[in-house]
Design a protein around this motif. Structure first.
Motif, PDB file in Angstrom:
ATOM      1  N   ARG A 122       7.024 -45.627 -54.238  1.00 12.49           N
ATOM      2  CA  ARG A 122       5.912 -45.502 -53.290  1.00 12.49           C
ATOM      3  C   ARG A 122       4.606 -45.352 -54.055  1.00 12.49           C
ATOM      4  O   ARG A 122       4.552 -44.704 -55.100  1.00 12.49           O
ATOM      5  CB  ARG A 122       6.141 -44.320 -52.363  1.00 12.49           C
ATOM      6  CG  ARG A 122       7.357 -44.504 -51.467  1.00 12.49           C
ATOM      7  CD  ARG A 122       7.594 -43.304 -50.557  1.00 12.49           C
ATOM      8  NE  ARG A 122       8.759 -43.530 -49.718  1.00 12.49           N
ATOM      9  CZ  ARG A 122      10.009 -43.240 -50.063  1.00 12.49           C
ATOM     10  NH1 ARG A 122      10.245 -42.691 -51.262  1.00 12.49           N
ATOM     11  NH2 ARG A 122      11.008 -43.470 -49.243  1.00 12.49           N
ATOM     12  N   GLY A 125      -1.951 -45.497 -50.571  1.00 12.42           N
ATOM     13  CA  GLY A 125      -2.407 -46.443 -49.565  1.00 12.42           C
ATOM     14  C   GLY A 125      -1.295 -47.136 -48.823  1.00 12.42           C
ATOM     15  O   GLY A 125      -1.444 -48.287 -48.411  1.00 12.42           O
ATOM     16  N   GLU A 126      -0.155 -46.459 -48.643  1.00 14.90           N
ATOM     17  CA  GLU A 126       0.965 -47.027 -47.882  1.00 14.90           C
ATOM     18  C   GLU A 126       1.499 -48.311 -48.490  1.00 14.90           C
ATOM     19  O   GLU A 126       2.013 -49.180 -47.788  1.00 14.90           O
ATOM     20  CB  GLU A 126       0.551 -47.269 -46.416  1.00 14.90           C
ATOM     21  CG  GLU A 126       0.162 -46.023 -45.660  1.00 14.90           C
ATOM     22  CD  GLU A 126       1.286 -44.995 -45.614  1.00 14.90           C
ATOM     23  OE1 GLU A 126       2.435 -45.413 -45.384  1.00 14.90           O
ATOM     24  OE2 GLU A 126       1.021 -43.810 -45.818  1.00 14.90           O
ATOM     25  N   ARG A 127       1.400 -48.446 -49.786  1.00 12.63           N
ATOM     26  CA  ARG A 127       1.933 -49.621 -50.454  1.00 12.63           C
ATOM     27  C   ARG A 127       3.092 -49.221 -51.360  1.00 12.63           C
ATOM     28  O   ARG A 127       3.295 -48.038 -51.657  1.00 12.63           O
ATOM     29  CB  ARG A 127       0.847 -50.341 -51.253  1.00 12.63           C
ATOM     30  CG  ARG A 127      -0.320 -50.847 -50.398  1.00 12.63           C
ATOM     31  CD  ARG A 127      -1.311 -51.656 -51.229  1.00 12.63           C
ATOM     32  NE  ARG A 127      -0.773 -52.954 -51.582  1.00 12.63           N
ATOM     33  CZ  ARG A 127      -0.915 -54.057 -50.829  1.00 12.63           C
ATOM     34  NH1 ARG A 127      -1.560 -54.003 -49.676  1.00 12.63           N
ATOM     35  NH2 ARG A 127      -0.410 -55.211 -51.232  1.00 12.63           N
ATOM     36  N   ARG A 140       3.060 -54.497 -49.584  1.00 11.40           N
ATOM     37  CA  ARG A 140       3.191 -53.709 -48.363  1.00 11.40           C
ATOM     38  C   ARG A 140       4.657 -53.528 -47.981  1.00 11.40           C
ATOM     39  O   ARG A 140       5.015 -52.548 -47.347  1.00 11.40           O
ATOM     40  CB  ARG A 140       2.445 -54.397 -47.220  1.00 11.40           C
ATOM     41  CG  ARG A 140       0.941 -54.229 -47.295  1.00 11.40           C
ATOM     42  CD  ARG A 140       0.262 -55.068 -46.246  1.00 11.40           C
ATOM     43  NE  ARG A 140      -1.107 -54.632 -46.010  1.00 11.40           N
ATOM     44  CZ  ARG A 140      -1.959 -55.264 -45.236  1.00 11.40           C
ATOM     45  NH1 ARG A 140      -1.590 -56.381 -44.622  1.00 11.40           N
ATOM     46  NH2 ARG A 140      -3.181 -54.815 -45.067  1.00 11.40           N
ATOM     47  N   GLU A 337      12.896 -45.891 -44.034  1.00 15.46           N
ATOM     48  CA  GLU A 337      11.857 -46.526 -44.856  1.00 15.46           C
ATOM     49  C   GLU A 337      11.661 -47.963 -44.386  1.00 15.46           C
ATOM     50  O   GLU A 337      12.287 -48.893 -44.893  1.00 15.46           O
ATOM     51  CB  GLU A 337      12.248 -46.487 -46.333  1.00 15.46           C
ATOM     52  CG  GLU A 337      11.225 -47.116 -47.280  1.00 15.46           C
ATOM     53  CD  GLU A 337       9.795 -46.682 -47.013  1.00 15.46           C
ATOM     54  OE1 GLU A 337       9.135 -47.339 -46.181  1.00 15.46           O
ATOM     55  OE2 GLU A 337       9.359 -45.705 -47.634  1.00 15.46           O
ATOM     56  N   ARG A 339       9.476 -50.098 -44.863  1.00 12.59           N
ATOM     57  CA  ARG A 339       8.878 -51.050 -45.802  1.00 12.59           C
ATOM     58  C   ARG A 339       9.899 -51.700 -46.726  1.00 12.59           C
ATOM     59  O   ARG A 339       9.562 -52.612 -47.483  1.00 12.59           O
ATOM     60  CB  ARG A 339       7.813 -50.350 -46.644  1.00 12.59           C
ATOM     61  CG  ARG A 339       6.620 -49.859 -45.837  1.00 12.59           C
ATOM     62  CD  ARG A 339       5.681 -49.028 -46.703  1.00 12.59           C
ATOM     63  NE  ARG A 339       6.318 -47.805 -47.180  1.00 12.59           N
ATOM     64  CZ  ARG A 339       5.744 -46.909 -47.983  1.00 12.59           C
ATOM     65  NH1 ARG A 339       4.500 -47.135 -48.412  1.00 12.59           N
ATOM     66  NH2 ARG A 339       6.380 -45.823 -48.355  1.00 12.59           N
ATOM     67  N   ALA A 377      -0.298 -52.609 -39.989  1.00 16.57           N
ATOM     68  CA  ALA A 377      -1.176 -52.098 -41.043  1.00 16.57           C
ATOM     69  C   ALA A 377      -2.579 -52.682 -40.904  1.00 16.57           C
ATOM     70  O   ALA A 377      -3.579 -51.986 -41.105  1.00 16.57           O
ATOM     71  CB  ALA A 377      -0.591 -52.428 -42.411  1.00 16.57           C
ATOM     72  N   ASP A 381      -6.052 -50.653 -40.386  1.00 15.59           N
ATOM     73  CA  ASP A 381      -7.153 -50.824 -41.335  1.00 15.59           C
ATOM     74  C   ASP A 381      -8.370 -51.477 -40.702  1.00 15.59           C
ATOM     75  O   ASP A 381      -9.442 -51.544 -41.318  1.00 15.59           O
ATOM     76  CB  ASP A 381      -6.708 -51.679 -42.523  1.00 15.59           C
ATOM     77  CG  ASP A 381      -5.658 -50.973 -43.364  1.00 15.59           C
ATOM     78  OD1 ASP A 381      -5.565 -49.733 -43.252  1.00 15.59           O
ATOM     79  OD2 ASP A 381      -4.927 -51.658 -44.107  1.00 15.59           O
TER      80      ASP A 381
END
Length: 395
Positions: A122, A125-127, A140, A337, A339, A377, A381
């Motif tokens: 991880r 910035g959520e990336r 992402r 998770e 992502r 996302a 943003d």
């Protein structure tokens, strides 16, 4: 590896692995990006990272006589049918390698190789940060499609360390020539064991095929199509809490022509599992001992998921827990998770997803899930599209 925040190439989706599962994901990612551009809603940037130095995933590493369970017409990835095989029986591994190579070229998929992924972790910035031997990538979402070939499983059989003959897993088996005139034990009860045993029979002095339970042959007319349909129905039944009384499973032996011929001639018979290996052979539970020159372990593989260890994903019995994304039907998302998507490892991430014919539907759902994640996302943003990344950024 040093941190290079702000300078690493950024993509929406990073696919790890360019075997059949990774290519299926690439097909749907390319299609999704094209459709988004057509609708004017922004790009979907992506890249496929592959540890091999050539196309084909793990297929070039298999033995030459390995055969598909199904005819070429029923062994295709999405978009383009596998070309017909000129022979009378099911296609060999070489035909699959050529198909995967041409598939990658046909669609111009953005595959970078050889690039070995060390870990996914991880990031700010959520990336997610994808660390490789050629630098880092920022994504992402990650679609993990690394398969199982790099993690062969060999059971703990007493005496194996003392055996003085040759031992090889099917991951390293390259055909019968090296075993000519030898006494060979093949261990395993499924398709690989049956195919390797049939491959060895014409050249060895004596063959022993040992399995924990008697292998069960599927009816001769059953091939990959039926297995895929059975696996799909079994997953649906389990999800609905219904019993799964199907007579076929992917663990049964498909009678591809070489196996069928050896079986019908009475030469392909399995015996109970050995009790132990000795210095010069093997001993069975009834006290019988046989001299051996070599053992071939056809005992399967485990998912190659070490690159996800830093994420601390939930797991049980050696496999990660998965769930269906919102609005989806396939368990392709890592539990807790969203992502991280898992593709092509087995029924636990989509019915028959470890097969050519079965990976298409889970790949489509995985790409739909990451596309929805990217859209969410972007709304958060306040951005229409992605942050200036393209699917062809440089390392």
């Amino acid at each position: 590896m040093s941190e290079r925040r702000g300078t690493d190439p950024q993509v929406d989706v990073c696919v790890i692995g360019a075997g059949q599962a990774g290519l299926a994901a690439g097909f749907y990612l390319q299609r999704a990006d094209r459709e988004r551009r057509r609708r004017g809603v922004g790009e979907l940037s992506w890249v496929v990272l592959d540890a091999h130095d050539r196309p084909g995933g793990s297929w070039p590493d298999t033995w030459p006589s390995l055969r598909l369970f199904s005819p070429a017409a029923y062994s295709s990835l999405p978009g383009w049918p596998m070309p017909r095989w000129s022979g009378e029986d099911n296609p060999p591994a070489s035909h699959v390698v050529a198909y995967l190579r041409d598939y990658e070229q046909r669609y111009g998929l953005d595959v970078r190789r050889p690039v070995r992924v060390h870990e996914v972790r991880r990031d700010a910035g959520e990336r997610l940060r994808v660390r490789t031997d050629h630098g880092d990538w920022s994504a992402r979402a990650v679609i993990s499609a690394t398969g199982t070939q790099s993690r062969p499983f060999v059971p703990a059989v007493p005496g194996a360390d003392d055996f003085e003959g040759t031992q090889v897993h099917t991951a390293g088996y390259r055909g019968p020539a090296a075993y000519a005139g030898q006494r060979v034990l093949v261990v395993g009860g499924a398709n690989s064991a049956a195919q390797v045993a049939a491959d060895l029979l014409p050249v060895v002095e004596r063959l022993h095929w040992a399995a924990l339970r008697p292998p069960r042959y599927l009816p001769d007319h059953v091939d990959g199509r039926v297995l895929f349909e059975t696996a799909t129905q079994a997953v649906r039944d389990r999800a609905a809490g219904r019993p799964t009384p199907g007579v076929a499973s992917l663990g049964d032996v498909v009678a591809v022509p070489p196996v069928r011929e050896a079986r019908d001639r009475g030469r392909l018979r399995a015996v109970p599992m050995v009790e132990r290996l000795t210095r010069t052979g093997a001993r069975w539970p009834d006290g019988r001992e046989e001299p051996l020159d070599a053992v071939v372990w056809a005992t399967g593989f485990r998912p190659a998921l070490g690159h996800l260890r830093a994420l601390g994903l939930a797991a049980t019995d050696g496999r990660l827990l998965t769930e269906a994304p919102a609005g989806g039907t396939m368990p392709v998302q890592a539990a807790g998770e969203p992502r991280v998507l898992l593709l092509g490892y087995g029924d636990w991430c989509g019915p028959a997803s470890a097969t050519l014919v079965g990976v298409g539907r889970p790949a489509r759902e995985a790409v739909a899930a990451v596309e929805a994640l990217v859209d969410r996302a972007d709304r958060v943003d306040g951005v229409d599209g992605v942050d200036g990344a393209t699917g062809s950024g440089e390392d």
